[in-house]
Structures are given as C-alpha cells and as structure tokens.
Design an enzyme around this catalytic site. Structure first.
Site, PDB file in Angstrom:
ATOM      1  N   LYS A 111       0.811  -1.212   0.000  1.00  0.00           N
ATOM      2  CA  LYS A 111       0.000   0.000   0.000  1.00  0.00           C
ATOM      3  C   LYS A 111       0.842   1.258   0.000  1.00  0.00           C
ATOM      4  O   LYS A 111       0.469   2.265  -0.579  1.00  0.00           O
ATOM      5  CB  LYS A 111      -0.940   0.018   1.217  1.00  0.00           C
ATOM      6  N   LYS A 194      -4.669 -10.237  -6.533  1.00  0.00           N
ATOM      7  CA  LYS A 194      -5.832 -10.674  -5.751  1.00  0.00           C
ATOM      8  C   LYS A 194      -6.984  -9.687  -5.929  1.00  0.00           C
ATOM      9  O   LYS A 194      -6.756  -8.491  -6.154  1.00  0.00           O
ATOM     10  CB  LYS A 194      -5.432 -10.849  -4.278  1.00  0.00           C
ATOM     11  N   LYS A 197     -10.848  -4.455  -3.034  1.00  0.00           N
ATOM     12  CA  LYS A 197     -11.826  -3.375  -3.011  1.00  0.00           C
ATOM     13  C   LYS A 197     -11.302  -2.115  -3.670  1.00  0.00           C
ATOM     14  O   LYS A 197     -12.059  -1.286  -4.148  1.00  0.00           O
ATOM     15  CB  LYS A 197     -12.178  -3.001  -1.561  1.00  0.00           C
TER      16      LYS A 197
HETATM   17  P1  TYM Z   1     -10.524  -6.517   4.421  1.00  0.00           P
HETATM   18  O1  TYM Z   1     -11.631  -5.579   4.757  1.00  0.00           O
HETATM   19  O2  TYM Z   1      -9.533  -6.129   3.390  1.00  0.00           O
HETATM   20  O3  TYM Z   1     -11.129  -7.902   3.982  1.00  0.00           O
HETATM   21  C1  TYM Z   1     -12.120  -8.588   4.742  1.00  0.00           C
HETATM   22  C2  TYM Z   1     -11.888 -10.079   4.660  1.00  0.00           C
HETATM   23  O4  TYM Z   1     -11.925 -10.514   3.301  1.00  0.00           O
HETATM   24  C3  TYM Z   1     -10.752 -11.274   2.991  1.00  0.00           C
HETATM   25  N1  TYM Z   1     -10.377 -11.035   1.585  1.00  0.00           N
HETATM   26  C4  TYM Z   1     -10.206 -12.001   0.668  1.00  0.00           C
HETATM   27  N2  TYM Z   1     -10.334 -13.350   0.751  1.00  0.00           N
HETATM   28  C5  TYM Z   1     -10.123 -14.061  -0.386  1.00  0.00           C
HETATM   29  N3  TYM Z   1      -9.790 -13.498  -1.578  1.00  0.00           N
HETATM   30  C6  TYM Z   1      -9.646 -12.152  -1.700  1.00  0.00           C
HETATM   31  N4  TYM Z   1      -9.327 -11.620  -2.882  1.00  0.00           N
HETATM   32  C7  TYM Z   1      -9.861 -11.350  -0.539  1.00  0.00           C
HETATM   33  N5  TYM Z   1      -9.817 -10.002  -0.308  1.00  0.00           N
HETATM   34  C8  TYM Z   1     -10.135  -9.847   0.998  1.00  0.00           C
HETATM   35  C9  TYM Z   1      -9.696 -10.754   3.939  1.00  0.00           C
HETATM   36  O5  TYM Z   1      -8.671 -11.696   4.136  1.00  0.00           O
HETATM   37  C10 TYM Z   1     -10.497 -10.501   5.200  1.00  0.00           C
HETATM   38  O6  TYM Z   1     -10.628 -11.682   5.951  1.00  0.00           O
HETATM   39  N6  TYM Z   1      -7.222  -5.994   8.192  1.00  0.00           N
HETATM   40  C11 TYM Z   1      -8.491  -6.594   7.815  1.00  0.00           C
HETATM   41  C12 TYM Z   1      -9.661  -6.157   8.688  1.00  0.00           C
HETATM   42  C13 TYM Z   1      -9.485  -6.388  10.151  1.00  0.00           C
HETATM   43  C14 TYM Z   1      -9.500  -7.643  10.826  1.00  0.00           C
HETATM   44  C15 TYM Z   1      -9.388  -7.325  12.221  1.00  0.00           C
HETATM   45  C16 TYM Z   1      -9.592  -8.960  10.406  1.00  0.00           C
HETATM   46  C17 TYM Z   1      -9.367  -5.410  11.096  1.00  0.00           C
HETATM   47  N7  TYM Z   1      -9.306  -5.992  12.335  1.00  0.00           N
HETATM   48  C18 TYM Z   1      -9.358  -8.327  13.189  1.00  0.00           C
HETATM   49  C19 TYM Z   1      -9.566  -9.965  11.377  1.00  0.00           C
HETATM   50  C20 TYM Z   1      -9.441  -9.650  12.746  1.00  0.00           C
HETATM   51  C21 TYM Z   1      -8.821  -6.186   6.377  1.00  0.00           C
HETATM   52  O7  TYM Z   1      -8.347  -5.211   5.889  1.00  0.00           O
HETATM   53  O8  TYM Z   1      -9.776  -6.952   5.777  1.00  0.00           O
END
Ligand code: TYM
Length: 332
Positions: A111, A194, A197
């Site tokens: 990022k 991957k 968003k």
């Molecule tokens: P975020 O919001 O980017 O994504 C949410 C969840 O979706 C999964 N994910 C994917 N899985 C498979 N293929 C993809 N292309 C893909 N893109 C996203 C992510 O792995 C995630 O599980 N840092 C985290 C948010 C967070 C969090 C936490 C997660 C904040 N605090 C505590 C677990 C526990 C994030 O940015 O997810």
C-alpha cells in the site's frame, strides 16, 4: 465455547473474495461458536475516505453482512469506533511493538509503494497494531480470514507474546483460520492480482450486489490462457482457469476430481458460463435479504446498538486489565 473474532473494512463494496475468504466462514461457524464481527471504520481511514461515503458504506456493509446470514441472535455485530477500548488498547500495544515488525508487513509495503511517501499516513503503518487490539481484547481463539491477513494474525501473536512476557500472562494467542478454497480469489481481469476493493477496473471483480447480467458480462471477459485444459493447477499460466475452478469448488462443495471430470472436453466459454450461474445462484438470496435490511434503517441501528453493548461488555474489562498490568492508576 470457541471464541471467534474477525473484521472487515467499510472502505468499498463487498466482493466475491471477501465473501468466500471470510464472510461465508463466519456464517458457517455461527451456531457452535461465540462470535464477534467488527466493521472496522478506524482501519478504513488509514487511507482517505470521503466522510459521507464512509457513513453510507458502513451502513451498507452492516446490512450486507446481515443479508449474508450473520444472525444477530447468534453473533455480535458491531462498529469498531463504538467501542473505545480498541483505540485505547492499540496505543499500549504500539508501545511494545518494534517498528521493524511493522515495516516488514507485506500489506504495508504494497500500500505504501502505491502512494508517495509524503502521503502515507502513520495509521497505515500502525494498522496491524490496531488489528491486534481488535483480536486480543476479546481473547479470541480463532480469526477466520482470507490468506492475505495471515501475516497480520501472526504479528498479533507476536505482540501478545511480547506483552505477556513483559507484563505477565494477559492475552490468549489466537490462530488464523483460512478456508481450503476461496482463500485468495484473484481478479478476473488479471489473475496474478488478488481481488481487491481498491481496484477500479470494470471487469476486475464481482460485487455482492451485482445483477446477473453484470456477473455474466464480467465472467465472459475473465482472463484465462491460450490453452484449453480445464484443470486445477498452480502453474502461473493457468492462474485464470484455476481461479474460476476454485470459485466453482468453493460455491458447489464438489470435489476437484468431480469438477475436472465435469468440465473434461468442454471449452473455456462453458466454464465461464457455469461459474457465472453458480455465482448468480449463490448471491440471489443474499440480494433479496439485503433489500429488506437496506429499507429498515431503524432495525439496523437497533442491531448495531445491541452489538456495541455486548462488545463493550467484553472489551472494556479486558482493556482495564491491560491498563492495570502496565501500571496505570485506574480512576476511582
Ligand atoms: P478486508 O476488509 O480487506 O477484507 C475482509 C476479509 O476478506 C478477505 N479477503 C479475501 N479473501 C479471499 N480473496 C480475496 N481476494 C480477498 N480479499 C479480501 C480478507 O482476508 C479478510 O478476511 N485488516 C483486515 C480487517 C481487520 C480484521 C481485524 C480482520 C481489522 N481488524 C481483526 C480480522 C481480525 C482487512 O483489511 O480486511
């Protein structure tokens, strides 16, 4: 009961990767586990968000999660900024986290490379410390996430261990739970990247609220290769086909042998068509339920208020314990 915590950012529309990598696991584990699901608005603002959009997206995300099957009777769904303990505890954890650990995070590297150094916020660097607070405050055993979050969960364990070592046994060490298929859904327009968003390409992703027509169109354009073999494979040139097959596997629950036999002798056009239909069928009930929640903002507020209250009941005493451990005088 096994305690689960996971989070998701309200920073854009939910896509198929979010659903297959994370949300579907959350829903499936709901009955036998104790669940906390957090909409992480504090994390979202590590990169610029338009305030009105952020507000709208946060509510949309809550409605979509309920539509995906998160049941507020069985799970605690809440907004991160409603529970002050997250931001508070993050500061304390940051004070035991070496800077080097944060610079090593691949998500930060990716990022921050995109933006000019001048515009990379401090929050983007300390992001995983806040994530550690999210998890550790709830003594979570399991953190169901997609593959890309694995490193952050490992860091959470390192931070917990270091705190326990310095101040005495305080935190449980959580483990990441990553699904067998769908853990890393790739972009349809570029299967080496991957699904994300923040990608803006029109044919990059399928979003959970997409119409059947749009889903068919995106799948029709999905990048594959110049061959004709429909097989699961790690070979770089098969990344596109492999991605489609994994999505099919994840949504149908069929075995890889069955799937390869099913597509034997068929062309890529058939594969794309069938994957599109499987996605459309999976999203149909979600979209129907979404309409119900999207039209009832009062019910949404009610669910989120109850969620915040339940989350505070766990996080606040834990945050107090942390303060006591480090030697703060607690208010009388
Ligand atoms: P975020 O919001 O980017 O994504 C949410 C969840 O979706 C999964 N994910 C994917 N899985 C498979 N293929 C993809 N292309 C893909 N893109 C996203 C992510 O792995 C995630 O599980 N840092 C985290 C948010 C967070 C969090 C936490 C997660 C904040 N605090 C505590 C677990 C526990 C994030 O940015 O997810």
């Amino acid at each position: 009961k096994v305690r689960v915590l996971s989070g998701i950012q309200p920073s854009g529309r939910l896509h198929l990767g979010n659903y297959l990598g994370a949300i579907r696991q959350w829903v499936q584990g709901q009955d036998e586990k104790e669940n906390y699901f957090c909409i992480v608005d504090l994390h979202a603002i590590t990169v610029w968000q338009d305030p009105d959009k952020l507000r709208a997206q946060t509510r949309e995300l809550a409605a979509l999660l309920l539509a995906c099957g998160i049941d507020p009777q069985k799970s605690t769904l809440f907004i991160q900024s409603h529970v002050r303990a997250h931001a508070e505890t993050q500061w304390i954890l940051g004070c035991v986290t070496p800077l080097g650990w944060l610079y090593r995070m691949t998500q930060f590297k990716a990022k921050s490379e995109k933006e000019k150094q001048e515009s990379v916020s401090t929050g983007l660097l300390t992001y995983p410390v806040l994530q550690a607070a999210d998890i550790l405050l709830y003594d979570a055993d399991e953190v169901p996430v997609g593959e890309d979050q694995k490193q952050h969960i490992e860091l959470t364990r390192d931070i917990a261990q270091r705190f326990n070592h310095l101040y005495g046994e305080t935190f449980k060490l959580p483990k990441a739970v990553i699904p067998k298929s769908g853990a890393r859904v790739m972009g349809f327009d570029d299967p080496t990247k991957k699904m994300s968003k923040s990608e803006v390409g029109e044919y990059h992703a399928v979003y959970l609220t997409d119409s059947p027509d749009r889903i068919r169109k995106v799948l029709r354009r999905a990048v594959t290769d110049s061959g004709r073999e429909i097989i699961f494979s790690d070979a770089p040139e098969k990344a596109g086909v492999n991605n489609l097959l994994q999505i099919y596997e994840s949504l149908t629950g069929k075995s890889r042998e069955e799937i390869e036999a099913h597509f034997a002798g068929k062309g890529y056009g058939d594969l794309k068509k069938e994957v599109a239909e499987v996605i459309i069928e999976a999203l149909r009930p979600i979209q129907e339920r979404y309409q119900v929640y999207a039209q009832d903002p009062a019910e949404l507020d009610r669910v989120l208020a109850i969620g915040a209250e339940r989350a505070r009941a766990v996080a606040e005493p834990k945050a107090e314990e942390v303060k006591r451990r480090v030697g703060f005088v607690l208010p009388k």
